[in-house]
Design a protein around this motif. Structure first.
Motif, PDB file in Angstrom:
ATOM      1  N   ALA A   8       0.827  -1.215   0.000  1.00 42.26           N
ATOM      2  CA  ALA A   8       0.000   0.000   0.000  1.00 42.26           C
ATOM      3  C   ALA A   8       0.858   1.261   0.000  1.00 42.26           C
ATOM      4  CB  ALA A   8      -0.936  -0.005   1.212  1.00 42.26           C
ATOM      5  N   TYR A   9       2.081   1.152   0.511  1.00 41.92           N
ATOM      6  CA  TYR A   9       2.945   2.323   0.603  1.00 41.92           C
ATOM      7  C   TYR A   9       4.232   2.172  -0.218  1.00 41.92           C
ATOM      8  CZ  TYR A   9      -0.353   4.043   3.927  1.00 41.92           C
ATOM      9  OH  TYR A   9      -1.515   4.495   4.508  1.00 41.92           O
ATOM     10  N   GLY A  10       4.214   1.252  -1.170  1.00 39.99           N
ATOM     11  CA  GLY A  10       5.333   1.113  -2.097  1.00 39.99           C
ATOM     12  C   GLY A  10       6.622   0.595  -1.488  1.00 39.99           C
ATOM     13  N   LEU A  11       6.506  -0.183  -0.441  1.00 39.23           N
ATOM     14  CA  LEU A  11       7.687  -0.713   0.226  1.00 39.23           C
ATOM     15  C   LEU A  11       8.007  -2.125  -0.246  1.00 39.23           C
ATOM     16  CD1 LEU A  11       6.815   0.310   3.889  1.00 39.23           C
ATOM     17  CD2 LEU A  11       8.420   1.440   2.343  1.00 39.23           C
ATOM     18  N   ASP A  12       9.282  -2.474  -0.228  1.00 38.69           N
ATOM     19  CA  ASP A  12       9.687  -3.860  -0.411  1.00 38.69           C
ATOM     20  C   ASP A  12       9.518  -4.568   0.923  1.00 38.69           C
ATOM     21  OD1 ASP A  12      10.453  -3.630  -3.106  1.00 38.69           O
ATOM     22  OD2 ASP A  12      12.423  -2.866  -2.539  1.00 38.69           O
ATOM     23  N   ILE A  13       9.404  -5.894   0.878  1.00 37.65           N
ATOM     24  CA  ILE A  13       9.255  -6.649   2.114  1.00 37.65           C
ATOM     25  C   ILE A  13       9.993  -7.979   1.993  1.00 37.65           C
ATOM     26  CG2 ILE A  13       6.987  -7.518   1.384  1.00 37.65           C
ATOM     27  CD1 ILE A  13       6.247  -7.564   4.451  1.00 37.65           C
ATOM     28  N   LEU A  14      10.802  -8.281   2.998  1.00 40.21           N
ATOM     29  CA  LEU A  14      11.558  -9.528   3.044  1.00 40.21           C
ATOM     30  C   LEU A  14      10.972 -10.437   4.105  1.00 40.21           C
ATOM     31  CD1 LEU A  14      15.224  -8.180   2.886  1.00 40.21           C
ATOM     32  CD2 LEU A  14      13.774  -8.963   1.001  1.00 40.21           C
ATOM     33  N   ASP A  15      10.854 -11.697   3.751  1.00 36.24           N
ATOM     34  CA  ASP A  15      10.379 -12.706   4.684  1.00 36.24           C
ATOM     35  C   ASP A  15      11.477 -13.018   5.698  1.00 36.24           C
ATOM     36  OD1 ASP A  15       8.753 -14.671   5.808  1.00 36.24           O
ATOM     37  OD2 ASP A  15       9.232 -16.166   4.281  1.00 36.24           O
ATOM     38  N   GLY A  16      11.067 -13.564   6.832  1.00 34.34           N
ATOM     39  CA  GLY A  16      12.013 -13.905   7.895  1.00 34.34           C
ATOM     40  C   GLY A  16      12.861 -15.129   7.591  1.00 34.34           C
ATOM     41  N   VAL A  17      13.716 -15.448   8.519  1.00 32.34           N
ATOM     42  CA  VAL A  17      14.677 -16.532   8.354  1.00 32.34           C
ATOM     43  C   VAL A  17      14.014 -17.894   8.443  1.00 32.34           C
ATOM     44  CG1 VAL A  17      16.552 -15.138   9.287  1.00 32.34           C
ATOM     45  CG2 VAL A  17      15.279 -16.651  10.814  1.00 32.34           C
ATOM     46  N   TYR A  18      14.727 -18.879   7.925  1.00 32.01           N
ATOM     47  CA  TYR A  18      14.344 -20.286   8.058  1.00 32.01           C
ATOM     48  C   TYR A  18      15.399 -20.906   8.953  1.00 32.01           C
ATOM     49  CZ  TYR A  18      12.728 -24.939   6.759  1.00 32.01           C
ATOM     50  OH  TYR A  18      12.218 -26.214   6.782  1.00 32.01           O
ATOM     51  N   ASN A  19      14.993 -21.399  10.092  1.00 34.16           N
ATOM     52  CA  ASN A  19      15.934 -21.806  11.136  1.00 34.16           C
ATOM     53  C   ASN A  19      16.657 -23.125  10.901  1.00 34.16           C
ATOM     54  OD1 ASN A  19      15.364 -19.545  12.867  1.00 34.16           O
ATOM     55  ND2 ASN A  19      13.413 -20.513  13.322  1.00 34.16           N
ATOM     56  N   ASP A  20      16.019 -24.071  10.226  1.00 36.25           N
ATOM     57  CA  ASP A  20      16.588 -25.415  10.092  1.00 36.25           C
ATOM     58  C   ASP A  20      17.564 -25.449   8.912  1.00 36.25           C
ATOM     59  OD1 ASP A  20      17.203 -28.081  10.049  1.00 36.25           O
ATOM     60  OD2 ASP A  20      15.117 -28.779  10.044  1.00 36.25           O
ATOM     61  N   ILE A  21      18.789 -25.101   9.184  1.00 40.23           N
ATOM     62  CA  ILE A  21      19.809 -25.003   8.134  1.00 40.23           C
ATOM     63  C   ILE A  21      19.984 -26.333   7.397  1.00 40.23           C
ATOM     64  CG2 ILE A  21      22.259 -24.560   7.697  1.00 40.23           C
ATOM     65  CD1 ILE A  21      22.166 -22.727  10.212  1.00 40.23           C
ATOM     66  N   ALA A  22      19.787 -27.446   8.087  1.00 42.71           N
ATOM     67  CA  ALA A  22      19.986 -28.765   7.477  1.00 42.71           C
ATOM     68  C   ALA A  22      18.834 -29.174   6.557  1.00 42.71           C
ATOM     69  CB  ALA A  22      20.172 -29.821   8.570  1.00 42.71           C
ATOM     70  N   ASP A  23      17.703 -28.481   6.615  1.00 46.39           N
ATOM     71  CA  ASP A  23      16.522 -28.847   5.821  1.00 46.39           C
ATOM     72  C   ASP A  23      16.446 -28.001   4.553  1.00 46.39           C
ATOM     73  OD1 ASP A  23      14.074 -29.665   4.836  1.00 46.39           O
ATOM     74  OD2 ASP A  23      12.903 -28.839   6.501  1.00 46.39           O
ATOM     75  N   ALA A  24      17.236 -28.394   3.556  1.00 44.68           N
ATOM     76  CA  ALA A  24      17.279 -27.639   2.296  1.00 44.68           C
ATOM     77  C   ALA A  24      15.939 -27.672   1.578  1.00 44.68           C
ATOM     78  CB  ALA A  24      18.376 -28.197   1.393  1.00 44.68           C
ATOM     79  N   GLU A  25      15.251 -28.796   1.612  1.00 45.17           N
ATOM     80  CA  GLU A  25      13.956 -28.915   0.945  1.00 45.17           C
ATOM     81  C   GLU A  25      12.911 -28.020   1.608  1.00 45.17           C
ATOM     82  OE1 GLU A  25      10.814 -32.485   0.556  1.00 45.17           O
ATOM     83  OE2 GLU A  25      12.792 -32.938  -0.299  1.00 45.17           O
ATOM     84  N   GLY A  26      12.897 -27.995   2.934  1.00 47.19           N
ATOM     85  CA  GLY A  26      11.966 -27.132   3.655  1.00 47.19           C
ATOM     86  C   GLY A  26      12.246 -25.665   3.397  1.00 47.19           C
ATOM     87  N   PHE A  27      13.534 -25.310   3.336  1.00 49.48           N
ATOM     88  CA  PHE A  27      13.903 -23.929   3.045  1.00 49.48           C
ATOM     89  C   PHE A  27      13.433 -23.524   1.655  1.00 49.48           C
ATOM     90  CE2 PHE A  27      16.879 -20.890   1.120  1.00 49.48           C
ATOM     91  CZ  PHE A  27      16.610 -19.801   1.923  1.00 49.48           C
ATOM     92  N   ALA A  28      13.686 -24.382   0.678  1.00 50.26           N
ATOM     93  CA  ALA A  28      13.267 -24.079  -0.700  1.00 50.26           C
ATOM     94  C   ALA A  28      11.754 -23.912  -0.768  1.00 50.26           C
ATOM     95  CB  ALA A  28      13.742 -25.164  -1.653  1.00 50.26           C
ATOM     96  N   ALA A  29      11.023 -24.770  -0.068  1.00 56.15           N
ATOM     97  CA  ALA A  29       9.556 -24.686  -0.060  1.00 56.15           C
ATOM     98  C   ALA A  29       9.097 -23.369   0.578  1.00 56.15           C
ATOM     99  CB  ALA A  29       8.955 -25.875   0.681  1.00 56.15           C
ATOM    100  N   GLU A  30       9.753 -22.951   1.656  1.00 54.49           N
ATOM    101  CA  GLU A  30       9.358 -21.704   2.301  1.00 54.49           C
ATOM    102  C   GLU A  30       9.694 -20.505   1.421  1.00 54.49           C
ATOM    103  OE1 GLU A  30       9.237 -21.467   6.636  1.00 54.49           O
ATOM    104  OE2 GLU A  30      10.463 -19.655   6.437  1.00 54.49           O
TER     105      GLU A  30
END
Length: 162
Positions: free
Chosen positions: A56-78
């Protein structure tokens, strides 16, 4: 998060220099006691509220971190989920997350090709000033051309940086 719209409105004040939001999903989980689950169902309303406020105000937005570094598939899905929800990118906590994040948030070759086709069609003299046209049998609105220009701009920036 409850005041996302008011905070985003600060972007209208040039002195604030606000240009984006970064979601602190771990903080959000802590403060709300929501569980961090695959698919993030408990957080989706809050995340979307912040995406809507940012847009609504022309801002970019970044999603938060994915904590499980070992879960590459879960990270990709998120990453895919975040892209589909409208986020511009994702904050990262490990170098292994860079490539899958870039893959999710970079336009695909098919998206870029389709976007270029939309832009070219709207740029034809006979389509100047039209709000809706047909491209390959599909109805395409001027808003799709705006989205296509953004897609091509992102692709061109990535290519120039390569």
């Amino acid at each position: 998060m409850l005041n996302a719209r008011d905070i985003a409105a600060a972007a209208l004040d040039p002195e604030t220099r606000l240009s984006g939001f970064v979601m602190g999903t771990n903080d959000l989980a802590k403060d709300t006691r929501a569980r961090i689950l695959p698919g993030r169902a408990p957080m989706l309303p809050w995340l979307m509220n912040c995406v809507a406020a940012a847009r609504a105000y022309g801002l970019d937005i970044l999603d938060g971190v994915y904590n499980d570094i070992a879960d590459a598939e879960g990270f990709a899905a998120e990453c895919v989920q975040a892209r589909d929800l409208g986020f511009d990118g994702k904050t990262l906590i490990h170098p292994q997350q860079i490539a899958p994040c870039n893959a999710a948030f970079s336009p695909s070759e098919d998206e870029v090709t389709w976007s270029r086709k939309i832009i070219a069609a709207f740029d034809l003299p006979e389509n100047k000033g039209k709000g809706v046209i047909q491209v390959d049998g599909r109805m395409v609105e001027i808003l799709h051309a705006e989205m296509a220009r953004r897609t091509v701009a992102i692709a061109d920036t990535i290519e120039a940086a390569s």
